[in-house]
Each structure stands twice: as structure tokens, then as C-alpha cells.
Design a protein around this motif. Structure first.
Motif, short mmCIF file in Angstrom:
data_model
loop_
_atom_site.label_atom_id
_atom_site.label_comp_id
_atom_site.label_asym_id
_atom_site.label_seq_id
_atom_site.Cartn_x
_atom_site.Cartn_y
_atom_site.Cartn_z
N TYR A 1 67.09 36.78 56.99
CA TYR A 1 65.93 37.41 57.13
C TYR A 1 66.10 38.53 57.73
N LYS A 2 65.40 39.68 57.03
CA LYS A 2 65.50 41.02 57.74
C LYS A 2 64.26 41.42 58.04
N ASN A 3 64.02 42.29 59.21
CA ASN A 3 62.72 43.01 59.70
C ASN A 3 61.88 42.15 60.04
N GLN A 4 61.95 40.87 60.64
CA GLN A 4 61.36 39.62 60.73
C GLN A 4 60.29 39.93 61.70
N GLN A 5 59.00 39.47 61.34
CA GLN A 5 57.83 39.64 62.04
C GLN A 5 57.66 38.61 63.04
N ASN B 1 58.01 43.59 64.50
CA ASN B 1 59.39 43.76 63.65
C ASN B 1 60.60 43.55 64.45
N ARG C 1 68.78 33.90 65.76
CA ARG C 1 68.56 35.23 65.60
C ARG C 1 69.84 35.90 65.65
N ASP D 1 55.93 46.40 59.71
CA ASP D 1 56.30 46.51 58.32
C ASP D 1 56.50 45.38 57.52
N GLU E 1 58.77 42.12 55.87
CA GLU E 1 59.98 41.28 56.15
C GLU E 1 60.54 40.94 54.89
N SER F 1 66.50 40.59 62.82
CA SER F 1 67.04 40.01 61.82
C SER F 1 67.50 38.31 62.36
#
Length: 855
Positions: A617-621, A642, A676, A587, A589, A645
Motif C-alpha cells: 500500500y502506498k500513499n495510504q489515506q 496521506n 505500517r 492525494d 492511494e 505506506s
């Protein structure tokens, strides 16, 4: 208080501040990192004040001291006088920035800003830090460290820039602009640089007006030849060298209310493969190795060669040796052919605004071999052949609409496509490898297979292709409430789609005819692996990215601003997936950045810029290299997940000063607290399921595989995510400090001699290129006392130079030394699950002499 009194009272503490940031610092950047070259403005005269610097950070030219963006601008003359080879040389000028190579590929970039970026070289993914060359977004990181030639300026923008720049600038952008043709004057310049390790660089630029004041052509060329810092112990020849030819022609035409620039790009790169160095784990005590605990590759080396094979274990960076053991000593390389064309048209509508169009087409063909096992045995090698093209079109309108409103609005379209064939080969891929390994370990297999019986060319073929299409509309508005207070805001809407097809490298594919297995039965797939049943993917994403803030020109010399910006990076597919579970899309980020800063010029001789930031940072790859069942690459796969965060907060200080005539000083300080806040992912690949329910941090993502031994492993085995939030972020050092000075000494009427030096300090940082299992950050003590960790130790790097400049700045002779103290550290690490680790050290001490002219 008059200005003279202000200077006398202020300069004492200001000098202490500047010197404390600069320290005993030394600078090859010869000119100030944020200033244009003084000699260009006043040839032959020492600098007496800080020059005005402009930026393209808002897609219109503005004074950098009244632009509400954390940006460091470095002129082309400064880069030339600091002997910069490519963009990695800019790290020393910018706080909280790491511009480094990926590690496994010769000129691929791993750029990180404020603790976030990307180490993936696959065209399926998008860089975390956007690189823009003459306004054009570069979709691939694999050419991010190409040679610089005829550069006007480079700017490093920290923080998301999505409302104005490209598709994927979630943490920052690097803007590289070349010089335009000069329609008024003929000019010719060039240089020859010779150094140790066989370095010979030749550059030349010719500018010819066709019709004076109307049209001109500009031709720039560079030849780079370098033997490499390494010696291959297999054939005792240099390794890791460059052989490059770059050619940039351009045409410029100027009309009454318009101008047109057409640029060409041609590069022929015939480099060596990257010089990967063994960094594997070989545990033991009192100098006695525990062979049973070795990773696979060093284990093979010891079983095959006895104690002589221990050189496959991890080594400590050494000032005395810079060697590799690579069996692929001939017919290997890192070959790139790049060509492209860019057109820029600007049309000024009097009293209305300026309409601009930038269009580009770029094609890259590459053929790259890598000896990843980094031994003199044919254990694990790859060859990647890839064809990539991209095209982009941007239409932009900038207007000072009224006394209170000005804006930039535009439309952006981007499309890219790549096709890659990958061969993975070596002993590991021979069907008899398991028996050979067991026989070498003394396990009775009923066969007599040995390593010598294995085929070094055994392996698998795979292919991957993707088409990526994106368009966006953007608007950035400034509303001037008063003469000194401005509200600004921006909005960008993006739509993006990706069509992805793959078959993982496997022996079931037709390696001779370069075809994927087409066994009937899988409906709707063009490329797939019949064993893994990998089907193509098709997905799309959309996003709205806003920006808002306020700035205040408190005095003529003090500018204050605050902003909130949302950055976005689209989702995608794993270009090197090896199982049905990892070929599904990941998904997008999102990052929210809050920034507060001031820019202050208390006098002509001093500049202080300070920025504070908070990034969520959200949904970090996150990239992962993990074990896989029956996957490619010897049972390993590289995927992006993903994973959760993160957040980062910090401070950035930049100081430039000219305390006395001819003395130039600059300093930069970056403090970064990044971590993180959640990280739930399967970081170590296939493993036994935990016995207790709920031991996985996300049971919904558990994947149970076939259970091979229900008695020994009653809970089964498979993929299950674990809580890895304690793992540090990659390339996120807490402190980055740099500083420099240069001093010009007149030599009668002949000109002046310039002494310069710089220093950069970077604190400890995690350098692993992909996610690593929990607990491994502490490292493993090898039998020989070497601690193998994924960390880069803190380090101080010093550079220095001396240059004679002719009075009219037409001729220049320089001598420089980089990494004067020959400090060594681990620059990049890749841990390939249970197989092996390899790393790349930083560049050792090297020097050069350059003779240049500008007529």
C-alpha cells in the motif's frame, strides 16, 4: 487406483483436515457457504455432494472453481436460512474480512478486507471496499447496512478489482445481486420472524408472468421492526431500534437474443440514533479518580453531579447490562429515504459476443441526530441533514473472440452530488462554557456562570457540497496458450474530478436561515467561514491500473493461478475539515497485490481452496480525529491524511465437505500479517513545537501558528508531523477462523429436520475508527479498574438453529439463537481528541422464530 480406493485412502486425512478447520464448529449458515441450496435442486432430499457455484467476478458468469480470483459466493437461500439481516452477517463466511458498522451511524458500513478499508461516512470520501448492487457501484457507505431482500447471491471478492469493477475497489468488492423476474412461472413466498427485543420482520415476494415466456413483474417487500438492544437510563425506554420499510419492484422482458431488467428501489428508514456508549478515560488509583486528568465530557459530568457523574467514565462490556445515558430522548432519530432505478439490457450478437448496458439513478435523503457525549447532559450533539444523488452508466462488450482469445471491454461513467447541512450544539458551544468550567473547578473567573446558565441549543451551523465526476475505460483479456494454460491481463484508465465547497460549523454562520457567512473580502468562494477563511476546492486525478497473471487447469479437479493487480482510490477533500490547513485536498492511494492460489475438488464431496497474497500500500489515506485551533466540533476536526505506506501478507483457506448424506461442513481460516511501513502525520493536532531541530519526521509539512505565550512556550505551537509508524492498522486481526455444520434428519414422509450451528473466532484487533496518538494503544487504567484501550479482545461467537423443512420445501419453521454464550466485546471505538471516547459493543445474545413459505 480407482476412485473408490482413492476415496477410502484420501477421506481419512481429508476428514481430519475438514474437522480441524471446522473444529467443534457450529453453523447457522445451514447450507455450505460456497454452495447453492440443495433443497432447491432436489426438494426434500438431503445433500449428497457439493453443488457447482458460479460467480460474476469477471463480469461474465464463470464456475467459481476456475476463476482466478479469491472469492466467496453465498447464495440467497443460504442467507435466508442463516437469518442474515444485512451484509455484516457475511463476515463469518469469509477469511480476512470484517464487514461491520462504522459505529456512530445506524446503518453505515465499515468494511475491511485484508487489513484495509474505510470508516469514513462522509460523501466527500470514497469507500475502500466497493459495494455493488445489481452491478451498480454504491458511492456512499451510510446505507451499506440496509436490509437485504429477495437476494439471489452475494459474493465477496478479496483484493483489488479495478480492471472490471467500479471506481474504488482498491482492496476488494462485495457484489449483491437480487433475483430477476421469472417469465415462466407464477410464484409467491414470504416469512414472518418474531424474536426478543421486540423484533418483528415480515417479508413477501410475488412473481407474476405477464406474457408467459416473455415478460414478468416481481414485487418484493419487507417490514422491519426492532426495539433495540439498549435501555436508555434517562427514560427507561428501549434505544437503538429499527423501523424500516423496503420495497423492490422489478420488470423482466426476454426476447430471442436479448433480455431487459428494470428494477426499482424504495426504502423508508426511521431508526433510532445509534446508541453510543461512554468509553472515556478517567484515570486514578485505588478507586480514587484523578479528576484533573479526566477527558472534558466525563469531567463535566463529575463536576455537575458529583460521584453520580462517574457513570460518564468508560465501562467494561457487561453481560448483565446493555444501557446508555442519552439526554436526547425525544425528537431524535436516524431517518433515511432512498429511491432509485436500475436498468440492465443484454443483447447477444450470434457468433460475435454480448453487449450489455447497466444504468442507474439513486437518491438518498437523510436526517440524523447523534448524542455523541453519551451522557444525560446536553454537552455535545449533532444533526446532519443531507441530500445525495448518484448516476452511473456502464457499456460492456464480452466476446469469445476466437478459440484462443476472449475478452471483456467497456466504458464507465459516474457522477454524484451531495449537499449537507450540519448543526453542532450543546454546552460546549456556549460562549460562557469556559467560565462555567473554571468556576466548577474552583478557579476565580470574576463571573458566576454555571453549567445551568449555559444554553443547550448553543452551537454552530455549517454546510458542505461536492460534485464528483468520473469516467473510465477498461479491458480484460484471456489468452489460452493451450487447453489448460491461460494468460490473462487487464487495464483500466480512470479520470476523476471533484468540486468541493464548505463552511465549517460555526456561530458566525446564520443557523436560523441556514446560510454561511458571506462577509465580503474572500474572492471566488461561495461557502466559507469568515474566521477560518475556508475556500472551495477543485481538483482532478487520473490513473492507469493494470492486471496480469496466469492460470493452469492442472487436472479436471485442480485449478492453479497467480496474479498481480494494481488498485487505485482517487484523492479527495475532507468533508469535515475545520481549518484552512486541512481543507486542502489529499492525494490518491495505490495498492499492488500479488496473489497465488489453487482451487481443488478432489471428489464430489470435498472442496479445498487456498490463497496466499502480498499487498503493498502506498500513499495510504488515513482518517484522523485531532484537536484544532478554533475549528468546528468543540475544537476538533476529522481529516484524512496521506500518512505513508503499509504492507499485508497472509493466507486464506476455505474447505467445504459433505462426508455423509445429509451432513454438511465448512470451514474458513485467515492469517494476516499487516503493518505500517511508514506513517508520518500530525496525529494529535495542535501542540507545542519540539525544542530540538529535526524532531519532526517531515519538517516541510510543519505549520507554525500564532504563539500565545513566548516565555512558557518559546518554540511556538502548531501542526507538526511525527513518526507514528508503530501504530497498528485498524481492523486487521492476525487470525480469523470460522466453521460450521448442519445435519438433516428425515421425519418420515413429512420432510426433515435440520440442525445447524456455526462458530467464528477473531483474534485481537485495533478498533479505533480514526488515527490515535502514539503511546495510547497501551490504554489507560481508570479509577475503577477498567482498562480503556482501543483494542477489541479476541472472541469466540457461536450461533445455532433448528429448522423443519416440509418434504417439497414449501413450508419451513425455524428457531435460531445468535451469540449463544452472550460474549461481549468492543466493536467500534471513536476517540475525539481530549473531549471523550465513545464505543459500540457487539450484539448480545438474541433469538427468533421464523415461519416461511415458498409456493
Amino acid at each position: 487406483m480407482d476412485k473408490a480406493d482413492f476415496r477410502s485412502r484420501f477421506w481419512g486425512p481429508a476428514a481430519v483436515l475438514a474437522v480441524s478447520v471446522s473444529g467443534f464448529a457450529l453453523s447457522t449458515s445451514v447450507a455450505l457457504a460456497q454452495a447453492e441450496d440443495a433443497a432447491a435442486a432436489n426438494a426434500g432430499a438431503p445433500r449428497t455432494s457439493i453443488e457447482t457455484v458460479t460467480t460474476q467476478a469477471q463480469k461474465v458468469e464463470t464456475n467459481i472453481q476456475s476463476t482466478p480470483v479469491a472469492v466467496t459466493a453465498i447464495s440467497g437461500d443460504t442467507l435466508q436460512r442463516s437469518f442474515a439481516q444485512d451484509l455484516r452477517d457475511l463476515s463469518k463466511n469469509t477469511p480476512n474480512v470484517m464487514l461491520e458498522p462504522v459505529g456512530a451511524f445506524q446503518n453505515a458500513s465499515a468494511f475491511f478486507i485484508r487489513g484495509f478499508g474505510s470508516t469514513d461516512i462522509e460523501s466527500a470520501g470514497d469507500p475502500g471496499v466497493g459495494i455493488f448492487v445489481d452491478g451498480v457501484y454504491q458511492a456512499r457507505s451510510s446505507t451499506g447496512l440496509s436490509d437485504m431482500l429477495d437476494v439471489e447471491a452475494v459474493e465477496v471478492l478479496r483484493g483489488p478489482q479495478g480492471t472490471l469493477f467500479g471506481r474504488n475497489t482498491i482492496v476488494g468488492a462485495v457484489l449483491l445481486n437480487h433475483k430477476k423476474p421469472d417469465v415462466d412461472e407464477f410464484g409467491v413466498s414470504g416469512s414472518v420472524l418474531a424474536g426478543n427485543y421486540g423484533r418483528i420482520d415480515i417479508k413477501g415476494v410475488v412473481n407474476v408472468p405477464i406474457v408467459e415466456g416473455v415478460a414478468a413483474v416481481r414485487l418484493a417487500m419487507k417490514s422491519t421492526n426492532f426495539d433495540g438492544f439498549y435501555t436508555n437510563t434517562v427514560d427507561n425506554k428501549p434505544y437503538g431500534g429499527n423501523e424500516r420499510l423496503t420495497f423492490n419492484p422489478s420488470l423482466g422482458v426476454v426476447g430471442e437474443n436479448w433480455d431487459l431488467t428494470i428494477r426499482g428501489e424504495f426504502a423508508r428508514i426511521r431508526d433510532d440514533s445509534y446508541a453510543n456508549v461512554q468509553y472515556s478515560q478517567c484515570p486514578g488509583t485505588n478507586g480514587v479518580p484523578n479528576v484533573g486528568a479526566f477527558q472534558t465530557v466525563p469531567l463535566i459530568s463529575v463536576l455537575y453531579k458529583g460521584n453520580a457523574g462517574l457513570d460518564a467514565c468508560g465501562i467494561a462490556p457487561s453481560k448483565e447490562s446493555f444501557t446508555v445515558s442519552h439526554d436526547n430522548t425525544s425528537g431524535r432519530g436516524s431517518d433515511f429515504d432512498v429511491w432509485g432505478i436500475t436498468g440492465e439490457l443484454n443483447y447477444n450478437i450470434p457468433d460475435v459476443g454480448t453487449l450489455s448496458y447497466v444504468g442507474n439513478y439513486r437518491n438518498t435523503e437523510e436526517d440524523v441526530y447523534n448524542d455523541f457525549d453519551a451522557t444525560d447532559l446536553p454537552v455535545y450533539m449533532t444533526r446532519r441533514q443531507q441530500d445525495h444523488w448518484q448516476t452511473s452508466h456502464e457499456l460492456r462488450f464480452a466476446s469469445e473472440f476466437s478459440d484462443t482469445v476472449d475478452f471483456v471491454a467497456g466504458l464507465y461513467y459516474f457522477k454524484q452530488r451531495y449537499y449537507m447541512e450540519q448543526d453542532t450544539f450543546g454546552w460546549l458551544f456556549d460562549a460562557g462554557f469556559g467560565n462555567a468550567l473554571r468556576n466548577a473547578l474552583g478557579v476565580n473567573t470574576g463571573t458566576t456562570t454555571t453549567f445551568d446558565d449555559l444554553n443547550p441549543n448553543a452551537g454552530g451551523f455549517g454546510a458542505t457540497t461536492q460534485t464528483n465526476e468520473s469516467w473510465a475505460a477498461f479491458l480484460n483479456v484471456n489468452y489460452h496458450i493451450t487447453d489448460t494454460i491461460t494468460l490473462f491481463g487487464g487495464l483500466r484508465y480512470t479520470e476523476e474530478s471533484k468540486d468541493f465547497e464548505t463552511c465549517a460549523p460555526s456561530a458566525v454562520n446564520d443557523r436560523i436561515n441556514r446560510l454561511c457567512n458571506t462577509t465580503p473580502g474572500l474572492v471566488g468562494s461561495t461557502y466559507y467561514n469568515s474566521l477560518l477563511q475556508l475556500a472551495p476546492g477543485d481538483s482532478n486525478w487520473s490513473n492507469v491500473s493494470p492486471k496480469a497473471g496466469v492460470n493452469w487447469q492442472a487436472t479436471d479437479d485442480l485449478f492453479v493461478y497467480g496474479s498481480w493487480t494494481r488498485g487505485f482510490r482517487s484523492g479527495g477533500f475532507n468533508g469535515r475539515c475545520g481549518t484552512p490547513f486541512s481543507c486542502t485536498p489529499f492525494d490518491p492511494e495505490v495498492a499492488d497485490s500479488y496473489e497465488l492460489g489453487f482451487k481443488w475438488d478432489p471428489m464430489q464431496e470435498l472442496r479445498i481452496n487456498l490463497t496466499g497474497f502480498w499487498l503493498e500500500y502506498k500513499n495510504q489515506q488515513v482518517p484522523l480525529i485531532r484537536q484544532s485551533p478554533g475549528g468546528s466540533g468543540g475544537g476538533n476536526e476529522t481529516v484524512t491524511a496521506n500518512a505513508g505506506s503499509a504492507r499485508a501478507k497472509g493466507v486464506e483457506l476455505e474447505v467445504t465437505a459433505v462426508p455423509t448424506e445429509g451432513l454438511k461442513m465448512w470451514g474458513a481460516l485467515g492469517f494476516l500479517d499487516a503493518k505500517r511501513t511508514s506513517f508520518c502525520a500530525d496525529v494529535d493536532g495542535v501542540g507545542a513545537f519540539p525544542g530540538a531541530p529535526g524532531s519532526s519526521c517531515n519538517p516541510d509539512d510543519e505549520i507554525l501558528l500564532t504563539n500565545p505565550n513566548p516565555i512558557a512556550n518559546p518554540n511556538g505551537y502548531g501542526y507538526f508531523p511525527v513518526d507514528a509508524s508503530g501504530l497498528p492498522l485498524t481492523r486487521a486481526p492476525k487470525w480469523t477462523l470460522s466453521a460450521g455444520l448442519s445435519y438433516e434428519v428425515p421425519v418420515g414422509d413429512l420432510g426433515f429436520v435440520e440442525f445447524a450451528a456455526d462458530w467464528r473466532y477473531q483474534s485481537r484487533s485495533l478498533q479505533a475508527a480514526a488515527g490515535i496518538p502514539p503511546g495510547s494503544t497501551a490504554g489507560i487504567q481508570n479509577y475503577n479498574g477498567v482498562l480503556i484501550t482501543p483494542w477489541r479482545d479476541n472472541a469466540h461467537v457461536f450461533n445455532g438453529s433448528v429448522t423443519f423443512n416440509e418434504a417439497d420445501d414449501r413450508y419451513r419453521v425455524s428457531f435460531f439463537v445468535k451469540n449463544i454464550t452472550n460474549v461481549r466485546y468492543v466493536q467500534s471505538i471513536t476517540a475525539v481528541a481530549a473531549l471523550f471516547n465513545f464505543m459500540q459493543p457487539n450484539e448480545p445474545r438474541h433469538w427468533g422464530v421464523e415461519i416461511s413459505f415458498d409456493l
